[in-house]
Design a protein around this motif. Structure first.
Motif, PDB file in Angstrom:
ATOM      1  N   GLU A  49       0.800  -1.150  -0.018  1.00 52.76           N
ATOM      2  CA  GLU A  49       0.041   0.043  -0.109  1.00 52.76           C
ATOM      3  C   GLU A  49       0.884   1.177   0.094  1.00 52.76           C
ATOM      4  OE1 GLU A  49      -2.808  -0.299   3.308  1.00 52.76           O
ATOM      5  OE2 GLU A  49      -4.064  -1.635   2.222  1.00 52.76           O
ATOM      6  N   MET A  50       1.923   1.349   0.833  1.00 47.36           N
ATOM      7  CA  MET A  50       2.842   2.314   0.907  1.00 47.36           C
ATOM      8  C   MET A  50       3.515   2.602  -0.736  1.00 47.36           C
ATOM      9  SD  MET A  50       2.459   4.024   3.628  1.00 47.36           S
ATOM     10  CE  MET A  50       4.026   5.130   3.516  1.00 47.36           C
ATOM     11  N   LYS A  51       3.993   1.472  -1.076  1.00 44.41           N
ATOM     12  CA  LYS A  51       4.517   1.859  -2.385  1.00 44.41           C
ATOM     13  C   LYS A  51       3.644   2.360  -3.264  1.00 44.41           C
ATOM     14  CE  LYS A  51       7.887  -2.353  -2.160  1.00 44.41           C
ATOM     15  NZ  LYS A  51       8.113  -3.480  -2.873  1.00 44.41           N
ATOM     16  N   ALA A  52       2.350   1.848  -3.374  1.00 41.64           N
ATOM     17  CA  ALA A  52       1.249   2.321  -4.286  1.00 41.64           C
ATOM     18  C   ALA A  52       1.092   3.792  -3.825  1.00 41.64           C
ATOM     19  CB  ALA A  52       0.026   1.607  -4.237  1.00 41.64           C
ATOM     20  N   PHE A  53       1.040   4.040  -2.930  1.00 46.24           N
ATOM     21  CA  PHE A  53       0.791   5.547  -2.198  1.00 46.24           C
ATOM     22  C   PHE A  53       1.786   6.494  -2.914  1.00 46.24           C
ATOM     23  CE2 PHE A  53       1.567   8.909   0.627  1.00 46.24           C
ATOM     24  CZ  PHE A  53       0.583   9.597   0.599  1.00 46.24           C
ATOM     25  N   LEU A  54       3.133   6.171  -2.753  1.00 46.18           N
ATOM     26  CA  LEU A  54       4.175   6.851  -3.105  1.00 46.18           C
ATOM     27  C   LEU A  54       4.394   7.061  -4.571  1.00 46.18           C
ATOM     28  CD1 LEU A  54       7.195   5.516  -0.445  1.00 46.18           C
ATOM     29  CD2 LEU A  54       5.702   7.738  -0.607  1.00 46.18           C
ATOM     30  N   ALA A  55       4.079   5.980  -5.039  1.00 47.21           N
ATOM     31  CA  ALA A  55       4.053   6.064  -6.590  1.00 47.21           C
ATOM     32  C   ALA A  55       2.933   6.800  -7.189  1.00 47.21           C
ATOM     33  CB  ALA A  55       3.743   4.554  -7.398  1.00 47.21           C
ATOM     34  N   HIS A  56       1.892   6.928  -6.479  1.00 50.74           N
ATOM     35  CA  HIS A  56       0.939   7.871  -7.025  1.00 50.74           C
ATOM     36  C   HIS A  56       1.032   9.368  -6.757  1.00 50.74           C
ATOM     37  CE1 HIS A  56      -3.252  10.101  -6.584  1.00 50.74           C
ATOM     38  NE2 HIS A  56      -3.108   9.195  -7.902  1.00 50.74           N
ATOM     39  N   SER A  57       1.819   9.585  -5.597  1.00 46.84           N
ATOM     40  CA  SER A  57       2.286  10.846  -5.122  1.00 46.84           C
ATOM     41  C   SER A  57       3.119  11.437  -6.054  1.00 46.84           C
ATOM     42  CB  SER A  57       2.644  10.707  -3.804  1.00 46.84           C
ATOM     43  OG  SER A  57       1.584  10.570  -2.775  1.00 46.84           O
ATOM     44  N   LYS A  58       4.179  10.573  -6.642  1.00 50.83           N
ATOM     45  CA  LYS A  58       5.027  11.009  -7.330  1.00 50.83           C
ATOM     46  C   LYS A  58       4.853  11.244  -8.733  1.00 50.83           C
ATOM     47  CE  LYS A  58       9.176   8.493  -5.270  1.00 50.83           C
ATOM     48  NZ  LYS A  58      10.007   7.237  -5.484  1.00 50.83           N
ATOM     49  N   GLN A  59       3.792  10.814  -8.964  1.00 48.91           N
ATOM     50  CA  GLN A  59       3.216  10.877 -10.397  1.00 48.91           C
ATOM     51  C   GLN A  59       2.432  12.114 -10.590  1.00 48.91           C
ATOM     52  OE1 GLN A  59       0.468   7.987 -11.773  1.00 48.91           O
ATOM     53  NE2 GLN A  59       0.430   8.388 -13.724  1.00 48.91           N
ATOM     54  N   SER A  60       1.686  12.396  -9.417  1.00 43.20           N
ATOM     55  CA  SER A  60       0.719  13.527  -9.531  1.00 43.20           C
ATOM     56  C   SER A  60       1.391  14.883  -9.118  1.00 43.20           C
ATOM     57  CB  SER A  60      -0.410  13.364  -8.384  1.00 43.20           C
ATOM     58  OG  SER A  60       0.196  13.169  -7.145  1.00 43.20           O
ATOM     59  N   ILE A  61       2.427  14.822  -8.373  1.00 43.73           N
ATOM     60  CA  ILE A  61       3.157  16.128  -7.936  1.00 43.73           C
ATOM     61  C   ILE A  61       4.393  16.505  -9.273  1.00 43.73           C
ATOM     62  CG2 ILE A  61       5.274  14.951  -6.859  1.00 43.73           C
ATOM     63  CD1 ILE A  61       3.414  18.231  -5.646  1.00 43.73           C
ATOM     64  N   SER A  62       4.454  15.337 -10.062  1.00 44.70           N
ATOM     65  CA  SER A  62       5.646  15.830 -11.006  1.00 44.70           C
ATOM     66  C   SER A  62       5.183  16.725 -11.914  1.00 44.70           C
ATOM     67  CB  SER A  62       5.880  14.234 -11.685  1.00 44.70           C
ATOM     68  OG  SER A  62       4.688  13.990 -12.380  1.00 44.70           O
ATOM     69  N   LYS A  63       3.762  16.961 -12.283  1.00 43.12           N
ATOM     70  CA  LYS A  63       3.362  18.093 -13.242  1.00 43.12           C
ATOM     71  C   LYS A  63       3.508  19.212 -12.601  1.00 43.12           C
ATOM     72  CE  LYS A  63      -0.052  14.756 -15.508  1.00 43.12           C
ATOM     73  NZ  LYS A  63      -1.302  14.468 -15.549  1.00 43.12           N
ATOM     74  N   THR A  64       3.227  19.423 -11.256  1.00 42.06           N
ATOM     75  CA  THR A  64       3.525  20.617 -10.815  1.00 42.06           C
ATOM     76  C   THR A  64       4.829  21.184 -10.506  1.00 42.06           C
ATOM     77  OG1 THR A  64       1.389  19.856  -9.286  1.00 42.06           O
ATOM     78  CG2 THR A  64       3.037  21.813  -8.354  1.00 42.06           C
ATOM     79  N   ILE A  65       5.526  20.039 -10.292  1.00 44.09           N
ATOM     80  CA  ILE A  65       7.179  20.370 -10.360  1.00 44.09           C
ATOM     81  C   ILE A  65       7.522  20.665 -11.512  1.00 44.09           C
ATOM     82  CG2 ILE A  65       9.314  19.616  -9.922  1.00 44.09           C
ATOM     83  CD1 ILE A  65       8.198  18.001  -7.500  1.00 44.09           C
ATOM     84  N   ALA A  66       7.201  20.073 -12.601  1.00 42.68           N
ATOM     85  CA  ALA A  66       7.654  20.452 -13.925  1.00 42.68           C
ATOM     86  C   ALA A  66       7.228  21.806 -14.487  1.00 42.68           C
ATOM     87  CB  ALA A  66       7.058  19.366 -14.877  1.00 42.68           C
ATOM     88  N   ARG A  67       6.099  22.523 -13.762  1.00 42.98           N
ATOM     89  CA  ARG A  67       5.854  23.701 -14.611  1.00 42.98           C
ATOM     90  C   ARG A  67       6.935  24.613 -13.902  1.00 42.98           C
ATOM     91  NH1 ARG A  67       0.347  24.583 -12.039  1.00 42.98           N
ATOM     92  NH2 ARG A  67      -0.198  22.225 -11.905  1.00 42.98           N
ATOM     93  N   TYR A  68       7.563  24.616 -12.688  1.00 44.47           N
ATOM     94  CA  TYR A  68       8.281  25.680 -12.145  1.00 44.47           C
ATOM     95  C   TYR A  68       9.889  25.366 -12.594  1.00 44.47           C
ATOM     96  CZ  TYR A  68       4.459  26.740  -9.514  1.00 44.47           C
ATOM     97  OH  TYR A  68       2.982  27.220  -9.234  1.00 44.47           O
ATOM     98  N   LEU A  69      10.155  24.353 -13.318  1.00 46.73           N
ATOM     99  CA  LEU A  69      11.496  23.910 -13.916  1.00 46.73           C
ATOM    100  C   LEU A  69      11.947  24.796 -14.974  1.00 46.73           C
ATOM    101  CD1 LEU A  69      11.998  20.164 -12.811  1.00 46.73           C
ATOM    102  CD2 LEU A  69      12.663  22.241 -11.460  1.00 46.73           C
TER     103      LEU A  69
END
Length: 69
Positions: A49-69
């Protein structure tokens, strides 16, 4: 064959009667299920469950971080 899981208030007379009527039709039957989870199994489920949670978190935050790079 499919499995249906029901949760009901065992103190509710109407719920018990409806369940008894459903079982009395002969279309359904009760299946005994063991619900003993060892500590190792529980830890394994938690890790998955933690692996799935972290994978989803990384995927969802990546778009936000990409905007500011």
């Amino acid at each position: 064959m499919c499995t249906v899981t029901l949760e009901y208030n065992q103190h509710n007379a109407l719920a018990r009667r409806k369940l008894a009527a459903l079982l009395a039709t002969g279309l359904f039957f009760q299946k005994q299920v063991q619900q003993e989870n060892t500590a190792d199994e529980a830890a394994k489920v938690h890790r998955e469950e933690m692996k799935a949670f972290l994978a989803h978190s990384k995927q969802s935050i990546s778009k936000t971080i990409a905007r500011y790079l």
